[in-house]
Design a protein around this motif. Structure first.
Motif, PDB file in Angstrom:
ATOM      1  N   GLN A 167      10.926 -53.997  -9.377  1.00 44.65           N
ATOM      2  CA  GLN A 167      12.117 -53.198  -9.141  1.00 44.65           C
ATOM      3  C   GLN A 167      13.338 -53.827  -9.806  1.00 44.65           C
ATOM      4  O   GLN A 167      14.200 -53.126 -10.351  1.00 44.65           O
ATOM      5  CB  GLN A 167      12.356 -53.050  -7.638  1.00 44.65           C
ATOM      6  N   ALA A 197       5.902 -43.966  -7.471  1.00 43.02           N
ATOM      7  CA  ALA A 197       4.947 -43.809  -6.365  1.00 43.02           C
ATOM      8  C   ALA A 197       5.291 -44.699  -5.180  1.00 43.02           C
ATOM      9  O   ALA A 197       4.613 -44.654  -4.149  1.00 43.02           O
ATOM     10  CB  ALA A 197       3.537 -44.115  -6.857  1.00 43.02           C
ATOM     11  N   GLY A 198       6.357 -45.516  -5.291  1.00 37.44           N
ATOM     12  CA  GLY A 198       6.766 -46.387  -4.197  1.00 37.44           C
ATOM     13  C   GLY A 198       5.899 -47.616  -4.032  1.00 37.44           C
ATOM     14  O   GLY A 198       5.858 -48.202  -2.954  1.00 37.44           O
ATOM     15  N   GLN A 199       5.224 -48.051  -5.112  1.00 37.78           N
ATOM     16  CA  GLN A 199       4.315 -49.189  -5.026  1.00 37.78           C
ATOM     17  C   GLN A 199       4.777 -50.375  -5.852  1.00 37.78           C
ATOM     18  O   GLN A 199       4.045 -51.338  -6.017  1.00 37.78           O
ATOM     19  CB  GLN A 199       2.917 -48.762  -5.488  1.00 37.78           C
ATOM     20  N   THR A 203       6.680 -53.821  -6.834  1.00 43.29           N
ATOM     21  CA  THR A 203       7.109 -55.019  -6.125  1.00 43.29           C
ATOM     22  C   THR A 203       8.600 -55.241  -6.328  1.00 43.29           C
ATOM     23  O   THR A 203       9.242 -54.581  -7.152  1.00 43.29           O
ATOM     24  CB  THR A 203       6.329 -56.236  -6.631  1.00 43.29           C
ATOM     25  N   THR A 215       4.387 -46.517 -11.332  1.00 37.32           N
ATOM     26  CA  THR A 215       4.142 -47.286 -10.110  1.00 37.32           C
ATOM     27  C   THR A 215       5.383 -47.289  -9.227  1.00 37.32           C
ATOM     28  O   THR A 215       5.302 -47.165  -7.996  1.00 37.32           O
ATOM     29  CB  THR A 215       3.751 -48.728 -10.474  1.00 37.32           C
ATOM     30  N   TYR A 216       6.546 -47.394  -9.843  1.00 34.82           N
ATOM     31  CA  TYR A 216       7.807 -47.382  -9.080  1.00 34.82           C
ATOM     32  C   TYR A 216       8.043 -46.016  -8.436  1.00 34.82           C
ATOM     33  O   TYR A 216       8.448 -45.919  -7.276  1.00 34.82           O
ATOM     34  CB  TYR A 216       8.964 -47.748 -10.007  1.00 34.82           C
TER      35      TYR A 216
END
Length: 339
Positions: free
Chosen positions: A21, A13-15, A17, A10-11
């Protein structure tokens, strides 16, 4: 808390929170987590390629061509001469010679794409590579690695680097050396080791983490020289050909870009701006020359130039402006410079 593979994906992919992070950032401070991070990054990049062809669109275009073929004009047939010219006619030899010259010239100008494979990264991309001999390379953004298409691992293991990379070289039973061509004046020869190389227009750097490397370099008005590096050595070759060596350097603070980490130790803002230009390929400027003397100590995790610039502006209480794809740092009370 230890993040899962799904959270890391998820990180990537830039998604993720801000809380996610922060969890990942705290997890990355542990040295044992970094190799797992890098392996999952490689798996994610292989699972989500940058280019996904639109099969439906191209199939529809192909069907339209079948249903409505283009009308092509009939070819004009030139009558054959009544008396065929001999095979040795000068005109034929001139055409053959011209074609030969064109083929040779084309082979010369396009020899690199024919014989070498070049792997490049853009301003926001990190990439991991597995070479045919089992060695691995982590390639930074705005970098390229060139290796031969044929004979790699058999005749030689020579690659050319422009940018930043971390090499983990596998030792072969044949003891064949591994050579990195960094700049016109610097070659790094290794037998089996882990090291990082920075090859930019202004200078080149080699940091040895473990193993042994031999540097071949040329200095101004001097013949080629050799330097045997030991773990912890940091060699730097400037644009004038002058080599400097620092021993027992902290190798952990080099190549932090591999984990999207940027470490600064009493680093001037002028040097920070230079690193932004080198790593991300964007133009960063200081509106006031006095800002260049300000220093920064700490580690920042950032996956893009904007993330790094925004973090710097917040830490140093600066104003960040975007103008014509330039990043401009200024004090909150001054007017940013214009182009």
């Amino acid at each position: 808390m230890e993040p899962t593979k799904e959270l890391l994906f998820t990180y990537f992919a830039g998604q993720a929170t801000s809380v996610q992070q922060k969890v990942i950032g705290e997890w990355l401070t542990r040295p044992t987590s970094r190799e797992t991070y890098f392996q999952w990054l490689d798996e994610w990049e292989r699972s989500f390629p940058q280019y996904a062809p639109d099969f439906a669109h191209h199939l529809d275009q192909f069907r339209q061509r079948l249903d409505n073929p283009d009308e092509t004009p009939a070819r004009l047939i030139r009558p054959l001469p009544q008396e065929p010219r001999p095979f040795w006619h000068p005109g034929r030899w001139l055409i053959a010679a011209s074609l030969t010259f064109i083929l040779l010239a084309g082979g010369w100008f396009f020899r690199e794409p024919l014989f070498y494979q070049t792997i490049t990264t853009n301003a926001y991309q990190l990439r991991s590579l597995s070479l045919p001999d089992g060695s691995t390379v982590a390639l930074n953004s705005n970098s390229s690695l060139q290796l031969p298409r044929m004979g790699y691992g058999w005749f030689s293991r020579r690659v050319a680097l422009k940018g930043d990379a971390v090499f983990d070289v596998k030792h072969l039973s044949t003891h064949q050396p591994f050579v990195v061509q960094a700049t016109d004046g610097l070659e790094v020869e290794v037998l089996g080791t882990e090291f990082s190389v920075r090859s930019r227009a202004a200078h080149a750097e080699v940091v040895l983490k473990r193993g042994k490397v031999n540097l071949h370099y040329k200095t101004a008005n001097q013949p080629a020289q050799n330097l045997l590096m030991k773990p912890g050595d940091w060699a730097r070759l400037d644009e004038k050909g002058a080599l400097s060596l620092q021993q027992q350097a902290d190798t952990n603070r080099f190549a932090h870009w591999r984990y999207r980490l940027f470490s600064f130790n009493n680093t001037s803002l002028r040097e920070v701006v230079r690193q932004i230009r080198a790593v991300f390929g964007v133009n960063a400027q200081l509106a006031d020359p006095a800002l260049a003397r300000r220093t920064l100590t700490g580690t920042i995790r950032a996956g893009s130039s904007d993330e790094l610039a925004e973090a710097l502006a917040e830490l140093l209480d600066l104003k960040l402006s975007h103008r014509d794809q330039n990043l401009i740092f200024s004090t909150p009370t001054e007017i940013p410079i214009t182009q």
